[in-house]
Scaffold this motif. Structure first.
Motif, PDB file in Angstrom:
ATOM      1  N   TRP A  93       0.757  -1.282  -0.027  1.00  0.00           N
ATOM      2  CA  TRP A  93       0.069  -0.256  -0.140  1.00  0.00           C
ATOM      3  C   TRP A  93       0.955   1.087  -0.031  1.00  0.00           C
ATOM      4  CZ3 TRP A  93      -5.378   0.030  -0.660  1.00  0.00           C
ATOM      5  CH2 TRP A  93      -5.926  -1.054  -0.326  1.00  0.00           C
ATOM      6  N   ARG A  94       0.319   2.146  -0.884  1.00  0.00           N
ATOM      7  CA  ARG A  94       1.199   3.505  -0.779  1.00  0.00           C
ATOM      8  C   ARG A  94       0.400   4.683  -0.754  1.00  0.00           C
ATOM      9  NH1 ARG A  94       2.013   5.815  -6.253  1.00  0.00           N
ATOM     10  NH2 ARG A  94       1.357   4.288  -7.949  1.00  0.00           N
ATOM     11  N   LYS A  95       0.755   5.752  -0.276  1.00  0.00           N
ATOM     12  CA  LYS A  95       0.082   6.918  -0.040  1.00  0.00           C
ATOM     13  C   LYS A  95      -0.092   7.766  -1.302  1.00  0.00           C
ATOM     14  CE  LYS A  95      -0.132   8.910   3.970  1.00  0.00           C
ATOM     15  NZ  LYS A  95      -0.200   9.672   5.263  1.00  0.00           N
ATOM     16  N   SER A  96      -1.212   8.193  -1.773  1.00  0.00           N
ATOM     17  CA  SER A  96      -1.207   9.122  -2.876  1.00  0.00           C
ATOM     18  C   SER A  96      -0.165  10.323  -2.850  1.00  0.00           C
ATOM     19  CB  SER A  96      -2.653   9.551  -3.161  1.00  0.00           C
ATOM     20  OG  SER A  96      -2.726  10.619  -4.086  1.00  0.00           O
ATOM     21  N   THR A  97       0.512  10.579  -3.655  1.00  0.00           N
ATOM     22  CA  THR A  97       1.327  11.813  -3.749  1.00  0.00           C
ATOM     23  C   THR A  97       0.474  13.184  -3.657  1.00  0.00           C
ATOM     24  OG1 THR A  97       1.449  11.987  -6.011  1.00  0.00           O
ATOM     25  CG2 THR A  97       3.137  10.875  -4.906  1.00  0.00           C
ATOM     26  N   ARG A  98      -0.582  13.117  -3.937  1.00  0.00           N
ATOM     27  CA  ARG A  98      -1.451  14.118  -3.907  1.00  0.00           C
ATOM     28  C   ARG A  98      -2.452  14.396  -2.791  1.00  0.00           C
ATOM     29  NH1 ARG A  98      -1.733  17.387  -8.590  1.00  0.00           N
ATOM     30  NH2 ARG A  98      -0.835  16.273 -10.191  1.00  0.00           N
ATOM     31  N   SER A  99      -2.283  13.484  -1.556  1.00  0.00           N
ATOM     32  CA  SER A  99      -2.828  13.573  -0.269  1.00  0.00           C
ATOM     33  C   SER A  99      -2.287  14.568   0.371  1.00  0.00           C
ATOM     34  CB  SER A  99      -2.648  12.210   0.214  1.00  0.00           C
ATOM     35  OG  SER A  99      -3.461  11.011  -0.161  1.00  0.00           O
ATOM     36  N   ASP A 100      -3.212  15.089   1.172  1.00  0.00           N
ATOM     37  CA  ASP A 100      -2.737  16.344   2.184  1.00  0.00           C
ATOM     38  C   ASP A 100      -3.197  15.998   3.491  1.00  0.00           C
ATOM     39  OD1 ASP A 100      -5.393  16.787   2.305  1.00  0.00           O
ATOM     40  OD2 ASP A 100      -5.369  18.564   1.212  1.00  0.00           O
ATOM     41  N   ASP A 101      -2.785  16.573   4.718  1.00  0.00           N
ATOM     42  CA  ASP A 101      -3.283  16.216   5.950  1.00  0.00           C
ATOM     43  C   ASP A 101      -4.457  16.017   5.978  1.00  0.00           C
ATOM     44  OD1 ASP A 101      -0.558  16.548   6.587  1.00  0.00           O
ATOM     45  OD2 ASP A 101      -0.780  18.301   7.363  1.00  0.00           O
ATOM     46  N   GLY A 102      -5.029  14.941   6.785  1.00  0.00           N
ATOM     47  CA  GLY A 102      -6.433  14.646   6.911  1.00  0.00           C
ATOM     48  C   GLY A 102      -7.247  14.141   5.647  1.00  0.00           C
ATOM     49  N   ASN A 103      -6.851  14.215   4.355  1.00  0.00           N
ATOM     50  CA  ASN A 103      -7.559  13.608   2.991  1.00  0.00           C
ATOM     51  C   ASN A 103      -6.501  12.793   2.568  1.00  0.00           C
ATOM     52  OD1 ASN A 103      -9.938  15.223   3.406  1.00  0.00           O
ATOM     53  ND2 ASN A 103      -8.814  16.927   2.894  1.00  0.00           N
ATOM     54  N   CYS A 104      -6.072  11.630   3.030  1.00  0.00           N
ATOM     55  CA  CYS A 104      -5.196  10.790   2.543  1.00  0.00           C
ATOM     56  C   CYS A 104      -5.763   9.452   2.008  1.00  0.00           C
ATOM     57  CB  CYS A 104      -4.018  10.360   3.467  1.00  0.00           C
ATOM     58  SG  CYS A 104      -3.222  11.650   4.147  1.00  0.00           S
ATOM     59  N   VAL A 105      -5.477   9.088   1.026  1.00  0.00           N
ATOM     60  CA  VAL A 105      -5.885   7.705   0.106  1.00  0.00           C
ATOM     61  C   VAL A 105      -4.515   6.980  -0.082  1.00  0.00           C
ATOM     62  CG1 VAL A 105      -8.158   8.335  -0.581  1.00  0.00           C
ATOM     63  CG2 VAL A 105      -6.081   8.644  -2.141  1.00  0.00           C
ATOM     64  N   GLU A 106      -4.669   5.601   0.044  1.00  0.00           N
ATOM     65  CA  GLU A 106      -3.541   4.692  -0.324  1.00  0.00           C
ATOM     66  C   GLU A 106      -4.199   3.734  -1.525  1.00  0.00           C
ATOM     67  OE1 GLU A 106      -1.255   4.165   3.652  1.00  0.00           O
ATOM     68  OE2 GLU A 106      -3.180   2.962   3.339  1.00  0.00           O
ATOM     69  N   VAL A 107      -3.181   3.368  -2.359  1.00  0.00           N
ATOM     70  CA  VAL A 107      -3.647   2.478  -3.380  1.00  0.00           C
ATOM     71  C   VAL A 107      -2.509   1.371  -3.309  1.00  0.00           C
ATOM     72  CG1 VAL A 107      -1.972   3.643  -4.952  1.00  0.00           C
ATOM     73  CG2 VAL A 107      -3.953   2.482  -5.768  1.00  0.00           C
ATOM     74  N   ALA A 108      -3.028   0.140  -3.799  1.00  0.00           N
ATOM     75  CA  ALA A 108      -2.402  -1.052  -4.027  1.00  0.00           C
ATOM     76  C   ALA A 108      -2.988  -1.717  -5.001  1.00  0.00           C
ATOM     77  CB  ALA A 108      -2.167  -1.659  -2.753  1.00  0.00           C
ATOM     78  N   TRP A 109      -1.998  -2.719  -5.615  1.00  0.00           N
ATOM     79  CA  TRP A 109      -2.398  -3.715  -6.492  1.00  0.00           C
ATOM     80  C   TRP A 109      -2.512  -5.397  -6.013  1.00  0.00           C
ATOM     81  CZ3 TRP A 109      -0.580   0.817  -7.581  1.00  0.00           C
ATOM     82  CH2 TRP A 109      -0.976   1.561  -8.492  1.00  0.00           C
ATOM     83  N   ALA A 110      -3.536  -5.876  -6.317  1.00  0.00           N
ATOM     84  CA  ALA A 110      -3.830  -7.284  -6.119  1.00  0.00           C
ATOM     85  C   ALA A 110      -2.977  -8.363  -7.201  1.00  0.00           C
ATOM     86  CB  ALA A 110      -5.134  -7.782  -5.851  1.00  0.00           C
ATOM     87  N   ASP A 111      -2.803  -9.489  -7.029  1.00  0.00           N
ATOM     88  CA  ASP A 111      -1.969 -10.327  -7.777  1.00  0.00           C
ATOM     89  C   ASP A 111      -3.059 -10.525  -9.317  1.00  0.00           C
ATOM     90  OD1 ASP A 111       0.136 -10.968  -6.312  1.00  0.00           O
ATOM     91  OD2 ASP A 111      -0.644 -12.661  -5.573  1.00  0.00           O
ATOM     92  N   ASP A 112      -4.207 -10.265  -9.220  1.00  0.00           N
ATOM     93  CA  ASP A 112      -5.122 -10.525 -10.202  1.00  0.00           C
ATOM     94  C   ASP A 112      -5.201  -9.450 -11.112  1.00  0.00           C
ATOM     95  OD1 ASP A 112      -6.895  -9.161  -8.810  1.00  0.00           O
ATOM     96  OD2 ASP A 112      -8.490 -10.465  -8.690  1.00  0.00           O
ATOM     97  N   GLY A 113      -4.626  -8.293 -10.486  1.00  0.00           N
ATOM     98  CA  GLY A 113      -4.545  -6.980 -11.596  1.00  0.00           C
ATOM     99  C   GLY A 113      -5.415  -5.898 -10.931  1.00  0.00           C
ATOM    100  N   THR A 114      -6.274  -6.408  -9.868  1.00  0.00           N
ATOM    101  CA  THR A 114      -7.238  -5.490  -9.249  1.00  0.00           C
ATOM    102  C   THR A 114      -6.529  -4.357  -8.567  1.00  0.00           C
ATOM    103  OG1 THR A 114      -8.805  -7.227  -9.309  1.00  0.00           O
ATOM    104  CG2 THR A 114      -9.211  -5.320  -7.650  1.00  0.00           C
ATOM    105  N   ILE A 115      -7.016  -3.164  -8.641  1.00  0.00           N
ATOM    106  CA  ILE A 115      -6.495  -2.149  -7.947  1.00  0.00           C
ATOM    107  C   ILE A 115      -7.326  -1.697  -6.537  1.00  0.00           C
ATOM    108  CG2 ILE A 115      -5.839   0.390  -8.024  1.00  0.00           C
ATOM    109  CD1 ILE A 115      -5.900  -1.335 -11.203  1.00  0.00           C
ATOM    110  N   GLY A 116      -6.775  -1.518  -5.619  1.00  0.00           N
ATOM    111  CA  GLY A 116      -7.670  -1.335  -4.331  1.00  0.00           C
ATOM    112  C   GLY A 116      -7.260   0.261  -4.188  1.00  0.00           C
ATOM    113  N   LEU A 117      -8.251   0.797  -3.456  1.00  0.00           N
ATOM    114  CA  LEU A 117      -7.935   2.261  -2.912  1.00  0.00           C
ATOM    115  C   LEU A 117      -8.686   2.238  -1.557  1.00  0.00           C
ATOM    116  CD1 LEU A 117      -7.177   5.044  -3.942  1.00  0.00           C
ATOM    117  CD2 LEU A 117      -9.669   5.533  -4.579  1.00  0.00           C
ATOM    118  N   ARG A 118      -8.071   2.741  -0.386  1.00  0.00           N
ATOM    119  CA  ARG A 118      -8.530   2.951   0.868  1.00  0.00           C
ATOM    120  C   ARG A 118      -8.078   4.023   1.392  1.00  0.00           C
ATOM    121  NH1 ARG A 118      -4.727  -1.323   4.177  1.00  0.00           N
ATOM    122  NH2 ARG A 118      -2.894   0.104   4.061  1.00  0.00           N
TER     123      ARG A 118
END
Length: 65
Positions: A9-34
């Motif tokens: 999981w990695r934090k978006s470079t465009r996230s700011d304090d309090g409004n942060c999202v993270e993105v990661a990839w699954a083995d099947d190519g699905t992209i997750g956002l949390r």
């Protein structure tokens, strides 16, 4: 239904304090956002084409909340 496993999981470079999202990839190519403040919470899942459309829309400034 088996839950997907996301790695690096990695934090978006465009996230700011309090409004942060993270993105990661699954083995099947699905992209997750949390929410980085709720890592045990829900994960939005995107297929590769939907992810590309989503990020293109955000980059173009056409995503209104």
């Amino acid at each position: 239904m088996t839950a997907r496993t996301y790695t690096s999981w990695r934090k978006s470079t465009r996230s700011d304090d309090g409004n942060c999202v993270e993105v990661a990839w699954a083995d099947d190519g699905t992209i997750g956002l949390r929410d980085s403040k709720d890592t045990a919470g829900p994960v939005l899942e995107f297929g590769p084409l939907a992810w590309q459309q989503f990020t293109d829309t955000v980059r173009a400034g056409n995503f209104d909340l």
